[in-house]
Design an enzyme around this catalytic site. Structure first.
Site, PDB file in Angstrom:
ATOM      1  N   ARG A 178       0.815  -1.225   0.000  1.00 19.78           N
ATOM      2  CA  ARG A 178       0.000   0.000   0.000  1.00 19.78           C
ATOM      3  C   ARG A 178       0.844   1.267   0.000  1.00 19.78           C
ATOM      4  O   ARG A 178       0.357   2.356   0.309  1.00 19.78           O
ATOM      5  CB  ARG A 178      -0.960   0.026   1.207  1.00 19.78           C
ATOM      6  CG  ARG A 178      -1.790  -1.226   1.408  1.00 19.78           C
ATOM      7  CD  ARG A 178      -2.805  -1.444   0.317  1.00 19.78           C
ATOM      8  NE  ARG A 178      -3.844  -0.418   0.343  1.00 19.78           N
ATOM      9  CZ  ARG A 178      -4.810  -0.324  -0.580  1.00 19.78           C
ATOM     10  NH1 ARG A 178      -4.850  -1.183  -1.594  1.00 19.78           N
ATOM     11  NH2 ARG A 178      -5.727   0.599  -0.492  1.00 19.78           N
ATOM     12  N   LEU A 179       2.118   1.157  -0.359  1.00 19.35           N
ATOM     13  CA  LEU A 179       2.994   2.324  -0.454  1.00 19.35           C
ATOM     14  C   LEU A 179       2.955   2.837  -1.894  1.00 19.35           C
ATOM     15  O   LEU A 179       3.881   2.649  -2.678  1.00 19.35           O
ATOM     16  CB  LEU A 179       4.421   1.965  -0.011  1.00 19.35           C
ATOM     17  CG  LEU A 179       4.536   1.467   1.440  1.00 19.35           C
ATOM     18  CD1 LEU A 179       5.976   1.083   1.760  1.00 19.35           C
ATOM     19  CD2 LEU A 179       4.034   2.532   2.410  1.00 19.35           C
TER      20      LEU A 179
END
Length: 201
Positions: A178-179
């Site tokens: 989720r970066l």
């Protein structure tokens, strides 16, 4: 910006947007040019719906609709809008916000003429966003328009385009854990240079 490379590289956001859309056309099963268009009504209540983006110009994004529709009334009333294009297959999206102006000249005529005959007749027949008694009533109106307008109907005066001239464009790509990678291009006026900022995911 040193780390703005790969799919984010370039000095023109419209070129990047066209490149991403071209890539999506090879991977998305249906409507890679679909956008979720957001508008606001006179009471400040937001609206959103899917619309097909028809052109990415050198300084604007263009789509078409019925000028009697709810979306058109809100576009004309507020003069501003936003949209997001999301491509699940690419795990990318583009968000756009800006000013709205009408495109109801030769460019709109040319695009209307390029549409299928059934689509052109449908544009004449539909009173978009207005109450409809039944599908049969709509089909009857299509038959009536077919009989009166013939095989080469011109663009209706109540149908045309809108050009969204952005003050903000954000390019987003999925990242591990989720970066995500996010770059926002911002300008106060159309004549200003873009400022580019990397955003936290």
């Amino acid at each position: 910006m040193s780390d703005r490379a790969g799919i984010f590289a370039g000095d023109d956001p419209f070129v990047i947007a066209r490149t991403w859309l071209a890539e999506a056309e090879a991977t998305e099963v249906n409507d890679p040019n679909a956008i979720a268009l957001s508008t606001v009504d006179a009471d400040g209540l937001p609206n959103a719906r899917m619309v097909l983006l028809k052109d990415i110009e050198d300084d604007a994004f263009v789509f078409y609709t019925n000028y009697g529709s709810a979306k058109a009334q809100e576009l004309d009333g507020q003069g501003k809008a936003a949209f997001v294009m999301h491509w699940k297959s690419l795990r990318r999206q583009i968000r756009v916000r800006g000013e709205i102006s009408r495109e109801d000249g030769p460019q709109a005529d040319a695009y209307f003429a390029s549409r299928s005959l059934k689509s052109r007749l449908g544009a004449w027949a539909s009173k978009q966003s207005q109450p409809l008694s039944s599908r049969g009533a709509l089909m009857a109106e299509v038959a009536k328009v077919t009989a009166t307008k013939g095989p080469m109907p011109k663009r209706p005066p109540f149908w045309g385009g809108y050009r969204l001239i952005p003050s903000e464009i954000e390019f987003w790509a999925d990242g591990e854990f989720r970066l995500h990678d996010r770059f926002r291009w911002v300008r106060e006026n159309v004549s200003d240079s873009w400022k580019i900022v990397r955003l936290s995911p």
